[in-house]
Motif scaffolding. Sequence first.
Motif, PDB file in Angstrom:
ATOM      1  N   THR A 205      16.578   0.649  31.012  1.00  0.00           N
ATOM      2  CA  THR A 205      16.120   1.109  29.871  1.00  0.00           C
ATOM      3  C   THR A 205      14.819   0.784  29.625  1.00  0.00           C
ATOM      4  O   THR A 205      14.082   1.359  28.759  1.00  0.00           O
ATOM      5  N   ILE A 206      14.225  -0.082  30.389  1.00  0.00           N
ATOM      6  CA  ILE A 206      12.520  -0.297  30.372  1.00  0.00           C
ATOM      7  C   ILE A 206      12.134   0.392  31.421  1.00  0.00           C
ATOM      8  O   ILE A 206      10.827   0.147  31.894  1.00  0.00           O
ATOM      9  N   GLY A 207      12.766   1.223  32.249  1.00  0.00           N
ATOM     10  CA  GLY A 207      12.032   1.854  33.599  1.00  0.00           C
ATOM     11  C   GLY A 207      12.037   1.182  34.630  1.00  0.00           C
ATOM     12  O   GLY A 207      11.839   1.927  35.841  1.00  0.00           O
ATOM     13  N   VAL A 208      13.141   0.218  34.998  1.00  0.00           N
ATOM     14  CA  VAL A 208      13.183  -0.525  36.313  1.00  0.00           C
ATOM     15  C   VAL A 208      14.176   0.700  37.008  1.00  0.00           C
ATOM     16  O   VAL A 208      14.997   1.060  36.720  1.00  0.00           O
ATOM     17  N   VAL A 209      13.614   1.111  38.180  1.00  0.00           N
ATOM     18  CA  VAL A 209      14.325   1.908  39.050  1.00  0.00           C
ATOM     19  C   VAL A 209      15.370   1.137  40.042  1.00  0.00           C
ATOM     20  O   VAL A 209      15.412   1.192  41.110  1.00  0.00           O
ATOM     21  N   GLU A 210      16.467   0.909  39.270  1.00  0.00           N
ATOM     22  CA  GLU A 210      17.661   0.189  39.825  1.00  0.00           C
ATOM     23  C   GLU A 210      18.697   1.375  39.933  1.00  0.00           C
ATOM     24  O   GLU A 210      18.469   2.372  39.835  1.00  0.00           O
ATOM     25  N   LEU A 211      19.977   0.835  40.449  1.00  0.00           N
ATOM     26  CA  LEU A 211      21.195   1.564  40.739  1.00  0.00           C
ATOM     27  C   LEU A 211      21.470   2.577  39.512  1.00  0.00           C
ATOM     28  O   LEU A 211      21.395   3.992  39.733  1.00  0.00           O
ATOM     29  N   THR A 212      21.247   2.136  38.367  1.00  0.00           N
ATOM     30  CA  THR A 212      21.961   3.301  37.129  1.00  0.00           C
ATOM     31  C   THR A 212      20.932   4.062  36.845  1.00  0.00           C
ATOM     32  O   THR A 212      21.102   5.155  36.647  1.00  0.00           O
ATOM     33  N   ASN A 213      19.426   3.640  36.950  1.00  0.00           N
ATOM     34  CA  ASN A 213      18.367   4.242  36.832  1.00  0.00           C
ATOM     35  C   ASN A 213      18.498   5.433  37.571  1.00  0.00           C
ATOM     36  O   ASN A 213      18.257   6.515  37.406  1.00  0.00           O
ATOM     37  N   VAL A 214      18.617   5.322  39.000  1.00  0.00           N
ATOM     38  CA  VAL A 214      18.641   6.303  40.077  1.00  0.00           C
ATOM     39  C   VAL A 214      19.853   7.487  39.537  1.00  0.00           C
ATOM     40  O   VAL A 214      19.571   8.551  39.712  1.00  0.00           O
ATOM     41  N   GLY A 215      20.994   6.976  39.388  1.00  0.00           N
ATOM     42  CA  GLY A 215      22.034   7.713  39.169  1.00  0.00           C
ATOM     43  C   GLY A 215      21.763   8.547  37.924  1.00  0.00           C
ATOM     44  O   GLY A 215      22.125   9.689  37.937  1.00  0.00           O
ATOM     45  N   ASN A 216      20.936   8.111  36.960  1.00  0.00           N
ATOM     46  CA  ASN A 216      20.827   8.837  35.440  1.00  0.00           C
ATOM     47  C   ASN A 216      19.928   9.771  36.003  1.00  0.00           C
ATOM     48  O   ASN A 216      20.034  11.112  35.327  1.00  0.00           O
ATOM     49  N   ARG A 217      18.813   9.533  36.852  1.00  0.00           N
ATOM     50  CA  ARG A 217      17.877  10.378  36.996  1.00  0.00           C
ATOM     51  C   ARG A 217      18.282  11.795  37.916  1.00  0.00           C
ATOM     52  O   ARG A 217      18.191  12.838  37.624  1.00  0.00           O
ATOM     53  N   ILE A 218      19.216  11.508  38.841  1.00  0.00           N
ATOM     54  CA  ILE A 218      19.956  12.508  39.516  1.00  0.00           C
ATOM     55  C   ILE A 218      20.762  13.647  38.734  1.00  0.00           C
ATOM     56  O   ILE A 218      20.519  14.530  38.939  1.00  0.00           O
ATOM     57  N   GLN A 219      21.638  12.828  37.811  1.00  0.00           N
ATOM     58  CA  GLN A 219      22.452  13.628  37.113  1.00  0.00           C
ATOM     59  C   GLN A 219      21.968  14.451  36.011  1.00  0.00           C
ATOM     60  O   GLN A 219      22.130  15.653  35.707  1.00  0.00           O
ATOM     61  N   ALA A 220      20.771  13.895  35.590  1.00  0.00           N
ATOM     62  CA  ALA A 220      19.844  14.750  34.683  1.00  0.00           C
ATOM     63  C   ALA A 220      18.879  15.802  35.195  1.00  0.00           C
ATOM     64  O   ALA A 220      18.747  17.009  34.627  1.00  0.00           O
ATOM     65  N   ALA A 221      18.741  15.545  36.606  1.00  0.00           N
ATOM     66  CA  ALA A 221      17.900  16.569  37.426  1.00  0.00           C
ATOM     67  C   ALA A 221      18.934  17.932  37.825  1.00  0.00           C
ATOM     68  O   ALA A 221      18.740  18.966  37.980  1.00  0.00           O
ATOM     69  N   THR A 222      20.218  17.306  38.275  1.00  0.00           N
ATOM     70  CA  THR A 222      21.033  18.072  38.944  1.00  0.00           C
ATOM     71  C   THR A 222      22.088  18.976  37.892  1.00  0.00           C
ATOM     72  O   THR A 222      22.773  19.629  38.345  1.00  0.00           O
ATOM     73  N   PHE A 223      22.387  18.090  36.675  1.00  0.00           N
ATOM     74  CA  PHE A 223      23.420  18.500  35.952  1.00  0.00           C
ATOM     75  C   PHE A 223      24.726  18.315  36.631  1.00  0.00           C
ATOM     76  O   PHE A 223      25.726  19.270  36.301  1.00  0.00           O
ATOM     77  N   GLN A 224      25.064  17.438  37.408  1.00  0.00           N
ATOM     78  CA  GLN A 224      26.364  17.024  38.283  1.00  0.00           C
ATOM     79  C   GLN A 224      26.638  15.618  37.897  1.00  0.00           C
ATOM     80  O   GLN A 224      26.515  14.885  38.801  1.00  0.00           O
ATOM     81  N   PRO A 225      27.158  15.363  36.810  1.00  0.00           N
ATOM     82  CA  PRO A 225      27.331  13.916  36.237  1.00  0.00           C
ATOM     83  C   PRO A 225      28.355  13.334  37.130  1.00  0.00           C
ATOM     84  O   PRO A 225      28.686  12.159  37.270  1.00  0.00           O
ATOM     85  N   MET A 226      29.448  14.174  37.565  1.00  0.00           N
ATOM     86  CA  MET A 226      30.608  13.678  38.157  1.00  0.00           C
ATOM     87  C   MET A 226      30.298  12.921  39.384  1.00  0.00           C
ATOM     88  O   MET A 226      30.625  11.663  39.703  1.00  0.00           O
TER      89      MET A 226
END
Length: 261
Positions: A205-226
């Motif tokens: 939530t404060i921009g640390v590029v940890e595991l959850t942040n990585v997953g959130n960025r990838i699913q936002a860019a690819t629109f493949q949340p599953m």
Amino acid sequence: MLTLPGWPAGWSRSTRSNATMVVASAALVLFLWLMAIPLSWAPEPIGPAARDFADGTLITVELTIVSGLAGIAIGLVAAMGKLSRVAPVRWLASFYIWVVRGTPLLVQVLFVYFALPALIPSLRLSDFTSACIALALNIGAYNAEAIRSGLQAVPKGQTEAARSLGMSAWHTFLDIVFPQAMKISLPSLVNNIVSLLKDSSLAYTIGVVELTNVGNRIQAATFQPMATLVTTACIYLVLTTMLTQISDAIEHRYDVEGRRP
């Protein structure tokens, strides 16, 4: 605790526990080092982002280790403060525990990152440092209650016996009370560390590029949340499983009363 079939039958509990800690720790290091290889074999969107997942997982583990160790130290100080005979110290420790345990961790993370520099203008904290401070303060409050319970569980007769033998109050605490209290508190402390691994996901939530942040960025860019969410969950599951094996081995190692088989 994990039991390896190749262990000699004559090994003692402490030997088996030490072996389990070594094996689980080595497995964790290998997982962090090599996890990008099998992930790279996965189809899109996981394969192209394998290195990002590996880097984010490493940041998650670093957050857990740094804030976990700091949280144990904070918990010990807060527990001793809550049991202090000095009223202001006792009130301060109780207030800290009350506030931290009574407010959401997410609010604490945001407070340290946004509000603390506003209160102290000269203070400049990175996102990683802010997350470590918030996580350490949070787990420290829970560790404080675990350690306090352990300190109070040590029979007073042992303290009185040590003092009657001429031991000072400091040596009585350090040599008699503290080791027993930590063994009693150990199950709660290691459970808190395992929970901390999962709670570290709020650092995104404060921009640390940890595991959850990585997953959130990838699913936002690819629109493949599953695919991204399942991969993220599986990595957390592997980490918590390995960490649980290490924590269980530590509990068995210090089970001096022999309550566990």
